[in-house]
Design an enzyme around this catalytic site. Structure first.
Site, PDB file in Angstrom:
ATOM      1  N   PRO A   6       0.771  -1.309  -0.019  1.00 55.47           N
ATOM      2  CA  PRO A   6      -0.224  -0.035  -0.052  1.00 55.47           C
ATOM      3  C   PRO A   6       0.902   1.406  -0.134  1.00 55.47           C
ATOM      4  CG  PRO A   6       0.029  -0.925   2.102  1.00 55.47           C
ATOM      5  CD  PRO A   6       0.870  -1.886   1.370  1.00 55.47           C
ATOM      6  N   MET A   7       0.879   2.120  -0.860  1.00 54.26           N
ATOM      7  CA  MET A   7       1.701   3.345  -1.054  1.00 54.26           C
ATOM      8  C   MET A   7       0.801   4.429  -1.629  1.00 54.26           C
ATOM      9  SD  MET A   7       5.069   1.801  -3.375  1.00 54.26           S
ATOM     10  CE  MET A   7       3.940   0.784  -4.433  1.00 54.26           C
ATOM     11  N   GLY A  60       7.165  -2.666  -2.740  1.00 52.83           N
ATOM     12  CA  GLY A  60       6.754  -1.351  -2.823  1.00 52.83           C
ATOM     13  C   GLY A  60       7.508  -0.169  -3.951  1.00 52.83           C
ATOM     14  N   CYS A  88       2.898   3.251   9.128  1.00 51.24           N
ATOM     15  CA  CYS A  88       3.304   4.441   8.370  1.00 51.24           C
ATOM     16  C   CYS A  88       4.184   5.598   9.197  1.00 51.24           C
ATOM     17  CB  CYS A  88       2.138   5.162   7.830  1.00 51.24           C
ATOM     18  SG  CYS A  88       2.379   6.855   7.148  1.00 51.24           S
ATOM     19  N   HIS A 141       8.010  -4.461   7.543  1.00 48.61           N
ATOM     20  CA  HIS A 141       8.869  -3.560   7.123  1.00 48.61           C
ATOM     21  C   HIS A 141      10.186  -3.702   8.051  1.00 48.61           C
ATOM     22  CE1 HIS A 141      10.327  -0.161   4.278  1.00 48.61           C
ATOM     23  NE2 HIS A 141      11.442  -0.101   5.485  1.00 48.61           N
TER      24      HIS A 141
END
Length: 336
Positions: free
Chosen positions: A18-19, A228, A102, A171
């Site tokens: 998801p970006m 990503g 995030c 991540h």
């Protein structure tokens, strides 16, 4: 075979990360065509959805051809997150994903995204209640920890699993690192190698080549990788990774004709989805540097692609690119 709830994926699935302002329906569809096994939406603010903010609501759009697809949401207020689950379910996604990773200040300052890594109990309780509130699989994307001194990802992953999380993507950096330094895959592998873990563990960060994806699979034993930045303007990356995994050989780089055709389709799909040509032209610009990366003597065309204000202007530049580079052999086309 990797399973998320009842969703069956291949042995080592490739996930589109998801970006923000990247992973929209047109781009997800292109990545799906090129081999992505599971795609996630841009992250969506729970508060924005509750306020019926147009930008947040628009992100709920899903094309049938991109399934399976997960809608990713973020927030730190339980009541808002539960209401958001109800709103998201109306779009009929295959998965609901929670963003606990995030690192940007405007998200973290509200205690959401990676900000929740300062309160693991809240992170776990939010996940637990959301799992109870929906029949869809709930997955989590997070980071190793807030900073180097507070990494507890093995314990955190186990606790999330125990309250019903169906899969976790990690991540390999802390929030303090942002996107600097190297992603630490050894800590992600430690989560996977925990004998109590039985849900899929996906690695994210620094998967920049087919070789790196193989390394994540063979050397670190992860269940799949989330891709990503390597996919921006390069939806072929998924196909390249799968070809290399199957044959040990690299696919030839996409031809100029393929690059122009996909870049053109991308913009056409953006215009159709957004119903706003100016916005579509502006927001597709971020992809052009990568769509035409590595081509010799391309600078002037790249500048024009990212400064044209109309779709026709962009298409005209693309036609010039075909005329200028279309008949040049690949080995002479690329920069050395």
């Amino acid at each position: 075979m990797v399973k998320i709830g009842d969703i069956e994926l291949c042995d080592f699935p490739l996930l589109l990360a998801p970006m923000e302002d990247v992973s929209d329906p047109p781009f997800r569809a292109l990545c799906k065509e090129q081999g992505a096994d599971l795609v996630y939406t841009e992250f969506i603010s729970s508060e924005g959805l509750i306020r019926d903010a147009a930008k947040s609501v628009k992100k709920l759009d899903i094309y049938e051809k991109e399934r399976p697809v997960g809608i990713q949401i973020f927030g730190a207020n339980l009541e808002s997150m539960l209401r958001t689950v109800e709103i998201v379910e109306q779009s009929k996604p295959d998965i609901i994903d929670i963003n606990f990773g995030c690192p940007v200040k405007k998200v973290v300052s509200k205690g959401a995204g990676a900000g929740i890594l300062k309160d693991i109990d809240l992170m776990v309780s939010l996940t637990k209640e959301m799992v109870k509130h929906t029949k869809l699989p709930v997955t989590v994307k997070t980071r190793l920890g807030w900073d180097e001194n507070s990494i507890m990802i093995e314990e955190v992953a186990e606790r999330l699993q125990d309250v019903g999380c169906a899969a976790i993507s990690i991540h390999g950096r802390t929030r303090a690192q942002m996107y600097k330094g190297d992603a630490d895959w050894t800590r992600i592998a430690a989560v996977k190698n925990n004998q109590r873990m039985h849900i899929p563990v996906f690695g994210n960060g620094d998967v920049t080549s087919p070789e790196r994806a193989i390394e994540m699979r063979d050397d670190y034993g992860l269940d799949g990788c989330m891709i990503g930045r390597a996919a921006i303007g390069n939806p072929w990356f998924f196909k390249e990774v799968k070809h290399f995994m199957a044959t040990g050989e690299h696919l030839p780089m996409a031809s100029i004709e393929d690059r122009v055709e996909v870049a053109r389709r991308h913009l056409e799909m953006e215009i159709a989805w957004k119903e706003n040509e100016v916005q579509a032209v502006m927001e597709t610009r971020r992809h052009y540097a990568n769509y035409f990366k590595g081509i010799r003597d391309f600078k002037d065309y790249r500048i024009r692609l990212v400064t044209e204000d109309t779709a026709q202007g962009v298409y005209d530049v693309m036609n010039e690119v075909l005329d200028r580079f279309g008949n040049i052999a690949q080995e002479k086309l690329m920069q050395k």
